[in-house]
Design a protein around this motif. Structure first.
Motif, PDB file in Angstrom:
ATOM      1  N   ASP A 166       7.221  13.452   4.683  1.00 14.33           N
ATOM      2  CA  ASP A 166       7.595  14.257   3.361  1.00 14.33           C
ATOM      3  C   ASP A 166       7.375  13.253   2.203  1.00 14.33           C
ATOM      4  N   HIS A 167       6.993  12.219   2.426  1.00 11.10           N
ATOM      5  CA  HIS A 167       6.771  11.210   0.998  1.00 11.10           C
ATOM      6  C   HIS A 167       5.837  10.028   1.655  1.00 11.10           C
ATOM      7  N   GLY A 168       4.554  10.394   1.915  1.00 16.82           N
ATOM      8  CA  GLY A 168       3.619   9.572   2.536  1.00 16.82           C
ATOM      9  C   GLY A 168       3.385   8.416   1.915  1.00 16.82           C
ATOM     10  N   LEU A 169       3.458   8.236   0.265  1.00 14.65           N
ATOM     11  CA  LEU A 169       3.210   6.857  -0.229  1.00 14.65           C
ATOM     12  C   LEU A 169       4.581   6.056  -0.688  1.00 14.65           C
ATOM     13  N   VAL A 213       8.684   5.590  -1.838  1.00 12.06           N
ATOM     14  CA  VAL A 213       9.241   5.471  -3.381  1.00 12.06           C
ATOM     15  C   VAL A 213       8.351   4.754  -4.376  1.00 12.06           C
ATOM     16  N   ASN A 214       7.966   5.482  -5.242  1.00 12.39           N
ATOM     17  CA  ASN A 214       7.053   4.787  -6.447  1.00 12.39           C
ATOM     18  C   ASN A 214       5.826   4.654  -6.005  1.00 12.39           C
ATOM     19  N   GLY A 215       5.230   4.828  -4.618  1.00 13.75           N
ATOM     20  CA  GLY A 215       4.152   4.612  -4.046  1.00 13.75           C
ATOM     21  C   GLY A 215       2.817   5.461  -4.610  1.00 13.75           C
ATOM     22  N   GLU A 216       3.137   6.524  -5.525  1.00 11.44           N
ATOM     23  CA  GLU A 216       2.398   7.397  -5.924  1.00 11.44           C
ATOM     24  C   GLU A 216       1.536   6.604  -7.262  1.00 11.44           C
ATOM     25  N   ARG A 217       2.117   5.487  -7.545  1.00  9.35           N
ATOM     26  CA  ARG A 217       1.566   4.902  -8.686  1.00  9.35           C
ATOM     27  C   ARG A 217       0.143   3.965  -8.256  1.00  9.35           C
ATOM     28  N   ILE A 242       0.777  -1.371  -0.014  1.00 12.68           N
ATOM     29  CA  ILE A 242       0.064   0.083   0.007  1.00 12.68           C
ATOM     30  C   ILE A 242       0.879   1.184  -0.051  1.00 12.68           C
ATOM     31  N   ALA A 243       2.025   1.087   0.123  1.00  9.14           N
ATOM     32  CA  ALA A 243       3.018   2.160  -0.114  1.00  9.14           C
ATOM     33  C   ALA A 243       4.404   1.345  -0.503  1.00  9.14           C
ATOM     34  N   GLY A 244       5.325   2.454  -1.081  1.00  9.35           N
ATOM     35  CA  GLY A 244       6.617   1.958  -1.495  1.00  9.35           C
ATOM     36  C   GLY A 244       7.590   2.062  -0.361  1.00  9.35           C
ATOM     37  N   ARG A 266      -0.013   7.214  12.540  1.00  8.79           N
ATOM     38  CA  ARG A 266       1.011   7.329  11.756  1.00  8.79           C
ATOM     39  C   ARG A 266       0.456   7.808  10.352  1.00  8.79           C
ATOM     40  N   THR A 267      -0.485   7.260   9.920  1.00 12.91           N
ATOM     41  CA  THR A 267      -1.250   7.504   8.283  1.00 12.91           C
ATOM     42  C   THR A 267      -1.707   8.979   8.651  1.00 12.91           C
ATOM     43  N   PHE A 268      -2.517   9.333   9.878  1.00  9.84           N
ATOM     44  CA  PHE A 268      -2.835  10.777  10.018  1.00  9.84           C
ATOM     45  C   PHE A 268      -1.662  11.651  10.048  1.00  9.84           C
TER      46      PHE A 268
END
Length: 199
Positions: free
Chosen positions: A24-27, A29-33, A16-18, A73-75
C-alpha cells in the motif's frame, strides 16, 4: 546485443525506499521524494515523462527497453503494473516459488534463478536493453556478474532509513566506470558500466 541495466532512484545516503514500504506504500515513508524527478502521472507510463532535457533523455531510455526483470517483492508492491510495465514488453519476475495464480498480462514468473531469468529476458528483448528493477534482484545480478550497467538517479536528500540498494553485497568490491553524468533539475543522473569484481 542486449544489456541488463539497473535504473534506480536513490537518496544520497543509498536508500531506494523509505521505511515501512509495502503493497500500500511501495516507496515507504517519504520515499516518494526519490521520484520527484518524474512528472506526476496517471495510468499511462508515458505520463510520467519529465519535460526537461536530461531527465527526459533518461526516461526515454527506460521506455525503450525491450524487457523487464524484477523481483517478486517489487512486482507485487507495484501491483504487477497490471501486467504491462510499458509497451507490452515481457516482464520476468524472479521468485523462489511461483504463486498459484498466473502472472498478469506480459509478466511471467521465473523460479530457476537469476541466470535463467537474464537469459530469458535477453532472448525476448529483441536486441534492446533490459530494464532491471528491485534491490534484491540487482544484488543477485551483481553477484552473478550479469549486471552490465547502472543508471542511478541520485536525489539530493538523506532519508536516514529504509531500504538500501547495496545492503547485502559480498565483501568483494565491484569496480564501476562512469559512462555519463547528466545534471537535471533536482537530480543527478549517473550511468556506470559494471567492470569487475576485484578479489
Amino acid at each position: 546485443m542486449s544489456k541488463v541495466v539497473l535504473y534506480m532512484s536513490m537518496s544520497l545516503d543509498g536508500f531506494i525506499a523509505g521505511p515501512d514500504d509495502g503493497p500500500d506504500h511501495g516507496l515507504g515513508v517519504n520515499g516518494e521524494r526519490l521520484h520527484a524527478w518524474l512528472r506526476s502521472g496517471g495510468v499511462d507510463p508515458g505520463s510520467y515523462r519529465p519535460v526537461d532535457g536530461p531527465s527526459a533523455t533518461v526516461f526515454d531510455e527506460v521506455m525503450a527497453t525491450g524487457a523487464v526483470i524484477v523481483g517478486r517483492r517489487t512486482f507485487e508492491f507495484a501491483g504487477g503494473w497490471a501486467g504491462d510495465h510499458h509497451d507490452g514488453v515481457p516482464i520476468f519476475v524472479l521468485t523462489h516459488a511461483a504463486p498459484e495464480e498466473p502472472a498478469p498480462g506480459a509478466a511471467r514468473y521465473v523460479t530457476d534463478g537469476i541466470a535463467s531469468c537474464v537469459a530469458q529476458a535477453k532472448a525476448a528483448a529483441g536486441g534492446r536493453d533490459i530494464l532491471l528493477h528491485g534491490a534484491a534482484t540487482a544484488q543477485a545480478c551483481l553477484r552473478a556478474g550479469l549486471l552490465d550497467e547502472m543508471e542511478l538517479q541520485l536525489m539530493p536528500v538523506l532519508l536516514g532509513q529504509g531500504r538500501r540498494l547495496f545492503e547485502d553485497l559480498p565483501p568483494d568490491h565491484i569496480e564501476l566506470e562512469l559512462l555519463r553524468s547528466l545534471d537535471g533539475p533536482g537530480v543527478l543522473h549517473l550511468r556506470y558500466r559494471v567492470r569487475s569484481a576485484a578479489g
